[in-house]
Design a protein around this motif. Structure first.
Motif, PDB file in Angstrom:
ATOM      1  N   THR A 182       0.832  -1.194   0.000  1.00 22.00           N
ATOM      2  CA  THR A 182       0.000   0.000   0.000  1.00 22.00           C
ATOM      3  C   THR A 182       0.873   1.255   0.000  1.00 22.00           C
ATOM      4  O   THR A 182       1.826   1.353   0.776  1.00 22.00           O
ATOM      5  N   SER A 183       0.533   2.217  -0.820  1.00 14.28           N
ATOM      6  CA  SER A 183       1.208   3.513  -0.798  1.00 14.28           C
ATOM      7  C   SER A 183       0.503   4.392   0.238  1.00 14.28           C
ATOM      8  O   SER A 183      -0.392   5.181  -0.088  1.00 14.28           O
ATOM      9  N   HIS A 184       0.895   4.247   1.489  1.00 14.76           N
ATOM     10  CA  HIS A 184       0.196   4.914   2.586  1.00 14.76           C
ATOM     11  C   HIS A 184       0.220   6.439   2.440  1.00 14.76           C
ATOM     12  O   HIS A 184      -0.754   7.113   2.807  1.00 14.76           O
ATOM     13  N   ASP A 185       1.302   6.987   1.909  1.00 14.42           N
ATOM     14  CA  ASP A 185       1.409   8.441   1.762  1.00 14.42           C
ATOM     15  C   ASP A 185       0.376   9.002   0.797  1.00 14.42           C
ATOM     16  O   ASP A 185       0.094  10.210   0.810  1.00 14.42           O
ATOM     17  N   ASP A 186      -0.188   8.150  -0.049  1.00 14.99           N
ATOM     18  CA  ASP A 186      -1.112   8.626  -1.075  1.00 14.99           C
ATOM     19  C   ASP A 186      -2.574   8.361  -0.746  1.00 14.99           C
ATOM     20  O   ASP A 186      -3.451   8.694  -1.554  1.00 14.99           O
ATOM     21  N   ILE A 187      -2.873   7.786   0.402  1.00 11.31           N
ATOM     22  CA  ILE A 187      -4.267   7.459   0.729  1.00 11.31           C
ATOM     23  C   ILE A 187      -5.119   8.721   0.813  1.00 11.31           C
ATOM     24  O   ILE A 187      -6.200   8.804   0.222  1.00 11.31           O
ATOM     25  N   ALA A 188      -4.632   9.736   1.545  1.00 13.74           N
ATOM     26  CA  ALA A 188      -5.420  10.964   1.704  1.00 13.74           C
ATOM     27  C   ALA A 188      -5.638  11.660   0.361  1.00 13.74           C
ATOM     28  O   ALA A 188      -6.741  12.143   0.064  1.00 13.74           O
ATOM     29  N   VAL A 189      -4.588  11.692  -0.466  1.00 14.46           N
ATOM     30  CA  VAL A 189      -4.712  12.328  -1.795  1.00 14.46           C
ATOM     31  C   VAL A 189      -5.731  11.590  -2.647  1.00 14.46           C
ATOM     32  O   VAL A 189      -6.575  12.213  -3.332  1.00 14.46           O
ATOM     33  N   LEU A 190      -5.696  10.271  -2.618  1.00 20.81           N
ATOM     34  CA  LEU A 190      -6.622   9.482  -3.420  1.00 20.81           C
ATOM     35  C   LEU A 190      -8.054   9.626  -2.927  1.00 20.81           C
ATOM     36  O   LEU A 190      -8.998   9.699  -3.722  1.00 20.81           O
ATOM     37  N   GLU A 191      -8.235   9.678  -1.591  1.00 24.27           N
ATOM     38  CA  GLU A 191      -9.582   9.883  -1.041  1.00 24.27           C
ATOM     39  C   GLU A 191     -10.158  11.217  -1.500  1.00 24.27           C
ATOM     40  O   GLU A 191     -11.337  11.300  -1.881  1.00 24.27           O
ATOM     41  N   GLU A 192      -9.327  12.247  -1.495  1.00 27.24           N
ATOM     42  CA  GLU A 192      -9.786  13.566  -1.967  1.00 27.24           C
ATOM     43  C   GLU A 192     -10.097  13.525  -3.450  1.00 27.24           C
ATOM     44  O   GLU A 192     -11.071  14.117  -3.923  1.00 27.24           O
ATOM     45  N   TRP A 193      -9.273  12.840  -4.209  1.00 30.81           N
ATOM     46  CA  TRP A 193      -9.476  12.732  -5.660  1.00 30.81           C
ATOM     47  C   TRP A 193     -10.802  12.049  -5.998  1.00 30.81           C
ATOM     48  O   TRP A 193     -11.490  12.425  -6.942  1.00 30.81           O
ATOM     49  N   LEU A 194     -11.151  11.018  -5.205  1.00 28.34           N
ATOM     50  CA  LEU A 194     -12.390  10.283  -5.457  1.00 28.34           C
ATOM     51  C   LEU A 194     -13.604  11.017  -4.930  1.00 28.34           C
ATOM     52  O   LEU A 194     -14.735  10.658  -5.254  1.00 28.34           O
TER      53      LEU A 194
END
Length: 259
Positions: A247-259
């Motif tokens: 898992t790319s943990h650093d990108d979870i928040a960015v991806l949640e915002e993107w979705l």
């Protein structure tokens, strides 16, 4: 007495495998289960489409007929060890050639260690780096690799494995004499520079086929903690902690915002 399960991806006749066995036998009981033939770059693959056979070659020494390194670990724990008695450690190697950077994902050597930690057993993958694809590693010898793995295993057995569950040690040995080595260096996996080397040929009947080449060991310079590539180049034994959570943990928040 401690018990170590040993495997590799170069096959049961590999000099690196036998050098590893020689280094470990004074320390622990060693059981060997290795592929019948070379399985380099097979990744973390299990054989699901055909049956496999253990062939006993000597006491505590088996080859797994056309099995992968992952098969060797998976089936060894099923057949050779009781449910309540498992090996204290799994060691995969000594591989002919480096397993650094993203090559870990291709590596059969590393994948055997992956399977071990998935099964709850501490594991080490160890590889002998070569200067280039033409170097004869067998002529260079495995003295430094033998000394290094013996030192690490003794440290583990005198204390405990340094990593939590589902993590293993990926060790790469520089292509130098033992007396030239500067010691161990804890590293992160580097960023490999990849090519796309494949050679086209034609068989006697005129049919075209391709042979995937062996790329040069190049990498990108990256900021941060020293990488495995850099440590080996500086004459250190590289020890990299590897975990299976991709898992790319650093990108979870960015991806949640993107979705």
């Amino acid at each position: 007495m401690k018990h170590i399960l040993v495997t590799n991806d170069d096959g049961f006749e590999s000099k690196g495998l036998h050098a590893l066995i020689e280094a470990l036998k004074p320390i622990a009981r060693v059981t060997v289960v290795a592929p019948t033939m070379e399985k380099s770059a097979c990744g973390h693959s299990l054989t699901l489409t055909r049956p496999l056979r253990f062939i006993e070659l000597d006491d505590d020494f088996f080859k797994l007929d056309d099995g992968t390194p992952t098969d060797c670990v998976f089936l060894s724990l099923n057949k050779l060890f009781e449910e309540d008695y498992k090996p204290d450690l799994v060691i995969s190697g000594i591989n002919k050639g480096a397993n650094m950077g993203e090559d870990i994902t291709y590596s059969g050597t590393a994948s055997a260690a992956m399977e071990a930690v998935l099964q709850g057993i501490p594991a080490i993958a160890i590889s002998q780096v070569c200067i280039d694809k033409c170097q004869n590693i067998d002529d260079m010898g495995y003295d430094l690799a033998q000394q290094s793995i013996a030192s690490l295993v003794k440290r583990i057995f005198e204390g405990e494995f340094p990593l939590p569950e589902r993590k293993f040690l990926n060790v790469n040995i520089p292509p130098i004499k033992a007396e030239e080595c500067l010691g161990f260096k804890v590293t992160r996996a580097g960023k490999r520079a990849y090519g796309n080397d494949a050679h086209v040929h034609w068989n006697p009947r005129g049919h075209e086929y391709y042979w995937i080449g062996l790329p040069r060991l190049d990498w990108h310079i990256t900021e941060g903690h020293i990488t495995d590539f850099e440590a080996v180049r500086q004459n250190y034994v590289s020890v990299t902690p590897v975990h299976l959570d991709m898992t790319s943990h650093d990108d979870i928040a960015v991806l949640e915002e993107w979705l």
